[in-house]
Design a protein around this motif. Sequence first.
Motif, PDB file in Angstrom:
ATOM      1  N   ASP A 113       0.800  -1.235   0.000  1.00 35.14           N
ATOM      2  CA  ASP A 113       0.000   0.000   0.000  1.00 35.14           C
ATOM      3  C   ASP A 113       0.826   1.276   0.000  1.00 35.14           C
ATOM      4  O   ASP A 113       0.302   2.364   0.249  1.00 35.14           O
ATOM      5  N   LYS A 114       2.132   1.145  -0.224  1.00 34.80           N
ATOM      6  CA  LYS A 114       2.921   2.358  -0.439  1.00 34.80           C
ATOM      7  C   LYS A 114       3.601   2.252  -1.790  1.00 34.80           C
ATOM      8  O   LYS A 114       3.753   1.157  -2.339  1.00 34.80           O
ATOM      9  N   GLN A 115       4.060   3.397  -2.299  1.00 40.59           N
ATOM     10  CA  GLN A 115       4.855   3.337  -3.531  1.00 40.59           C
ATOM     11  C   GLN A 115       6.210   2.713  -3.232  1.00 40.59           C
ATOM     12  O   GLN A 115       6.752   2.874  -2.144  1.00 40.59           O
ATOM     13  N   LYS A 116       6.720   2.018  -4.213  1.00 36.23           N
ATOM     14  CA  LYS A 116       8.077   1.480  -4.108  1.00 36.23           C
ATOM     15  C   LYS A 116       9.053   2.662  -4.078  1.00 36.23           C
ATOM     16  O   LYS A 116       8.916   3.615  -4.834  1.00 36.23           O
ATOM     17  N   GLN A 117      10.046   2.563  -3.181  1.00 40.41           N
ATOM     18  CA  GLN A 117      10.933   3.699  -2.996  1.00 40.41           C
ATOM     19  C   GLN A 117      12.388   3.240  -3.061  1.00 40.41           C
ATOM     20  O   GLN A 117      12.763   2.259  -2.416  1.00 40.41           O
ATOM     21  N   VAL A 118      13.162   3.957  -3.839  1.00 41.26           N
ATOM     22  CA  VAL A 118      14.585   3.660  -3.976  1.00 41.26           C
ATOM     23  C   VAL A 118      15.371   4.820  -3.382  1.00 41.26           C
ATOM     24  O   VAL A 118      15.206   5.965  -3.802  1.00 41.26           O
ATOM     25  N   PRO A 131       2.369  11.851  -8.857  1.00 40.86           N
ATOM     26  CA  PRO A 131       3.665  12.422  -8.464  1.00 40.86           C
ATOM     27  C   PRO A 131       3.696  13.944  -8.609  1.00 40.86           C
ATOM     28  O   PRO A 131       4.443  14.614  -7.884  1.00 40.86           O
ATOM     29  N   ILE A 132       2.902  14.486  -9.530  1.00 41.33           N
ATOM     30  CA  ILE A 132       2.820  15.950  -9.655  1.00 41.33           C
ATOM     31  C   ILE A 132       2.084  16.517  -8.437  1.00 41.33           C
ATOM     32  O   ILE A 132       2.486  17.551  -7.874  1.00 41.33           O
ATOM     33  N   VAL A 133       1.043  15.828  -8.021  1.00 42.40           N
ATOM     34  CA  VAL A 133       0.327  16.256  -6.813  1.00 42.40           C
ATOM     35  C   VAL A 133       1.303  16.290  -5.630  1.00 42.40           C
ATOM     36  O   VAL A 133       1.321  17.245  -4.841  1.00 42.40           O
ATOM     37  N   GLU A 134       2.149  15.271  -5.540  1.00 41.80           N
ATOM     38  CA  GLU A 134       3.105  15.209  -4.441  1.00 41.80           C
ATOM     39  C   GLU A 134       4.156  16.320  -4.563  1.00 41.80           C
ATOM     40  O   GLU A 134       4.522  16.950  -3.569  1.00 41.80           O
ATOM     41  N   THR A 171       8.410   8.138 -12.117  1.00 45.18           N
ATOM     42  CA  THR A 171       9.310   8.209 -10.970  1.00 45.18           C
ATOM     43  C   THR A 171       9.293   9.649 -10.448  1.00 45.18           C
ATOM     44  O   THR A 171       9.190  10.601 -11.219  1.00 45.18           O
ATOM     45  N   LEU A 172       9.410   9.769  -9.146  1.00 44.51           N
ATOM     46  CA  LEU A 172       9.609  11.077  -8.509  1.00 44.51           C
ATOM     47  C   LEU A 172      10.941  10.999  -7.781  1.00 44.51           C
ATOM     48  O   LEU A 172      11.099  10.201  -6.846  1.00 44.51           O
ATOM     49  N   THR A 173      11.903  11.794  -8.240  1.00 46.11           N
ATOM     50  CA  THR A 173      13.219  11.832  -7.604  1.00 46.11           C
ATOM     51  C   THR A 173      13.303  13.100  -6.757  1.00 46.11           C
ATOM     52  O   THR A 173      12.979  14.184  -7.242  1.00 46.11           O
TER      53      THR A 173
END
Lengths: 332, 332, 332, 332
Positions: free
Chosen positions: B269-274, C126-129, C262-264
């Motif tokens: 339930d969360k986005q995958k994060q690197v 990701p734009i909202v974030e 992706t959001l970096t």
Amino acid sequence: MLKAAIIGLGWWGRIIAGLLKGNPKLRLVGAVALDPAAERFAIEHGMAFSNDFDAAINDPGIEAVILCTLHSQHCEQIVRAAHAKKHVFCEKPLSLSRADVLKAVAACNENGVALAVGHEKRFEPPIVELFRMAAAGELGTLLQVEANFSQDKLLGLPPDNWRLSEKEAPAGPMTATGIHLLDLSVGLLGPVDSVCARVRQLGSALTNGDTLGALVTHKNGCNSLISAILATPFDGRFAVYGSKGWAEVRDKAHPEAPQGWTLTVNSRDKQKQVTEYPPANAVLANLEAFADAAAGRAPYPVPQEQMIANISALEAVFKSARSGQVEPVQNT
Amino acid sequence: MLKAAIIGLGWWGRIIAGLLKGNPKLRLVGAVALDPAAERFAIEHGMAFSNDFDAAINDPGIEAVILCTLHSQHCEQIVRAAHAKKHVFCEKPLSLSRADVLKAVAACNENGVALAVGHEKRFEPPIVELFRMAAAGELGTLLQVEANFSQDKLLGLPPDNWRLSEKEAPAGPMTATGIHLLDLSVGLLGPVDSVCARVRQLGSALTNGDTLGALVTHKNGCNSLISAILATPFDGRFAVYGSKGWAEVRDKAHPEAPQGWTLTVNSRDKQKQVTEYPPANAVLANLEAFADAAAGRAPYPVPQEQMIANISALEAVFKSARSGQVEPVQNT
Amino acid sequence: MLKAAIIGLGWWGRIIAGLLKGNPKLRLVGAVALDPAAERFAIEHGMAFSNDFDAAINDPGIEAVILCTLHSQHCEQIVRAAHAKKHVFCEKPLSLSRADVLKAVAACNENGVALAVGHEKRFEPPIVELFRMAAAGELGTLLQVEANFSQDKLLGLPPDNWRLSEKEAPAGPMTATGIHLLDLSVGLLGPVDSVCARVRQLGSALTNGDTLGALVTHKNGCNSLISAILATPFDGRFAVYGSKGWAEVRDKAHPEAPQGWTLTVNSRDKQKQVTEYPPANAVLANLEAFADAAAGRAPYPVPQEQMIANISALEAVFKSARSGQVEPVQNT
Amino acid sequence: MLKAAIIGLGWWGRIIAGLLKGNPKLRLVGAVALDPAAERFAIEHGMAFSNDFDAAINDPGIEAVILCTLHSQHCEQIVRAAHAKKHVFCEKPLSLSRADVLKAVAACNENGVALAVGHEKRFEPPIVELFRMAAAGELGTLLQVEANFSQDKLLGLPPDNWRLSEKEAPAGPMTATGIHLLDLSVGLLGPVDSVCARVRQLGSALTNGDTLGALVTHKNGCNSLISAILATPFDGRFAVYGSKGWAEVRDKAHPEAPQGWTLTVNSRDKQKQVTEYPPANAVLANLEAFADAAAGRAPYPVPQEQMIANISALEAVFKSARSGQVEPVQNT
């Protein structure tokens, strides 16, 4: 155009029916299921419905069957369909024992019908490329495979679902997802010599086991380290290490909501390279390869000896999961 | 400032000597080696040189020893150094048998000296974060570990190098790199119950074996799947799967030319994060933690029961690699 | 349930019609188009068909219109629909001049109807974030934006397609894709002070221009560097640099076959972090936000002053592309 | 072995001195600096020290100079060194005006000495590959460049440091980092026709400006969008879009603590591919290319017409930053 009946219209049978809509190579003209609710689905999708398997395989308008039935029924259904001269596409696992898979393959060969199996991972474009690299020697001598296919999709099933039963899933995650990895390993490294497998219930209510780890030793001396978990978020990984380089395919998301793959290749003296693969429908590609084989247009890409080697190893996984010991694989 | 003598000035001893230059916590004031060529190195680095281990540990100007010696010598050297009231930092593996590690730990405890071990991976920032997440329950119940530490750095060694000998490296890649992974697994999942390991020579001239696969079953029921290969380009991976999510640390390059790490976390339930980690000197962090422990400033982060559990499991890896069977681990 | 008529059933209108099938908030009950071929599509999708815009907006069974018409028609159609008390969702660009957008907004406000615009990128998770991070001060003082939306989808259009005409697309790629980026920039950095834009035909047969670069200077002193190309493979990127850190959203694939984003985020003194976003239907989210606004459930998330600022800047882009000079933006 | 004197031993001069230790192609035998503290550094590094530029360039034991001096001094120092028959490696920017760069180049050519410039990004392996791809036509017709070189390393400098002065850095970030990007753009797309640049102080105490955005239009019609910020965490990006595909080089970390690069290539009808490049010392590669050119072993890879075109465009950036308008570039 291959005219087929689908046998079994549960969750997966319905997905296949949806995929084949309008397909130029394979058309579903009939459906067999015991569940009366399946009749409506069949009719809406333009298939003649029946609850009689024998009637379907004796219908001269049907050239092939697609088996989406219980694992333990596969062997007998393949044999009966083959004797009725129907080509057979069978969902994985092809059987639950070496004796059964030998019977199934023999029946198809004796009756001159094609046999295909639902190992769609073989048809994923980055896996095809990894196999090509391995065959071309680009990775050098192959040394070891690491593979993982984990997910939590089955956590929502009712506890009496057949997929969670000891009879249909003797080593828990093995028949759900692990069998795909074993198939790929056999495809790359050949028949299996022995297996050490562990299945435990650790992180869920799946009493039949949610976590499998297996050390698979192939006859050529290489190992495959196989991981299949039913109680963790999705991961999909298949990596092969060789004396010149290694290659790793990683699924970006669960096949049900596909986002494609990455293929990472690390060769000695070259830069590490990551290739992004967009989603592709490997299940459909497999079904079309079956239609091509049935029509004699091309041989089916998974050789029968690999089908047999895979199930022979599967039987040893079942034994090892029970005994806790290294179990030899019967190969002759 | 802890004044130490380094014992052994081979490839790794010299790296440690270079790292400690100007260190505010630990200073190398002496060196012991048998190779006369080491004397010049020692003198250039401002260390008193000797070829007599006993003289060094009886030197009142020396408070600690750093053992970069043959694996089979570790136990006896630890015991003798401890009796001379010297703190001990010992390269991995701490010993080659459970009996030996028990002796070594007991000697240090009886003499009130600190004991540290060269498992620098414990000090890599993304591994520290993975351990933190696991301890905080963020991954749920832990289910399975997958780990790989492969490289081809040893391919260039002369065939008679001790690192490639059956005596010092009874399971080939296990003492070279696999032991680091076993240490992390024990740190996360606890003592090991049984081991099934396979070591083969497949892709190189390393007659002592270049490819290891091991299925390690912990007493808590979890497995660790461990892969260590000495004949393939570098890969470093440590992943743990849990009932709420999984985390994977991946080395971007070999520690000798470090480029940092990625830590991938996939929680339900969360986005995958690197998360990208820049290079950090874990070897030095380990040595400084040893200095802190010797000075009583902080306990050494690797508990002794984990040191013991790791070597106890290592002994079973050796046995299984020989027997080809599942071997139980002695824990009491 | 908002009952709407869709105006225009070209490529995009049909996509919207498909998306809204079975939607619980917004139902297409009518369609207006001039192309007779659209009638069949409308009927198949359960919409009353007409080629008379006025009849549709005067139909009491219709509460809203969705305009998928030529850019140059937007203003007049919005005004007429508003006077008929219909809520309006208008595809981008809302208008081609500041004078027109002011008229359109005024008409909606005077008649108490909602006005929404097809800037779906605002609704990408990701734009909202990224907007949330910026508003919360997590990036510090905002300094500069870099944005790119390039593709080659229009290369296959016939040369007389209206989207490629000087009249409907005065600055080539600007109305096709660049306008989305300008909208995001205005949303983050506020009204624009001046613009320097260059549109050229460099890599295709698109005589109206295939390559746009623009330096957009906002009234707060920040720049946005905007890139929109119609003759290169897809890329989508929106990055904002601030005094504490920067954030970059990258589309993994073209929105037509989405693979997520992706959001970096690179903050000072933290590790760089990449978050993977799975595909999400931003076009539908925008339409549902419109339905919510029409029903009074929530304000439409794009403020009208930003709609006006965006088109005011767009007009200056047109001028600058023609003059080759820096052109001021009219804001009052 | 080229014997050189380094002129200027500030931060950067000392880095170069360190890099050249033991270099087989270029040896620093002398150093010129005004700061007395530099004398100790010079002597420790085995260089004859002087505070007299003329004495150094007239020393017959010196064959070349490496200029790490104030930007505004470059031109005169190049001319004088050239007249003394010394080869010249000059830090960027080569000059601050077209008139000056023409003088500098002419003096070197008249005196038959090599001229090199500190644009090390040209020597980064992924940039070399991107240039190769572009020249080979693999990206098709080139359309547009996007480039960014941002950092916050200068935030710690004292406010009176010359690098922050209006005289030495007329467009703030342009001479610090932006000039590298302009050099690459000129290398790919040729001479510049006009420039629109904006420099603002937005996020720091750098009164000379911390944020630059520039729209650079080349004579071939292509644009380069250039971003250089001194008040945000590091980012490095150079992307070129073409009619067949695009390529993007991304720095993983600041060159001072390098972690290598990624090169992403997205070609039409191929999978997107990311190649990982390990760190490489581009500064040293540039210095060695200079030594090769001085010795006549190979031409210096940056053509003089590109050096001239770069500084000609730089002058227009300065003008545009002051005027706020599009400024033409003098090219003849």
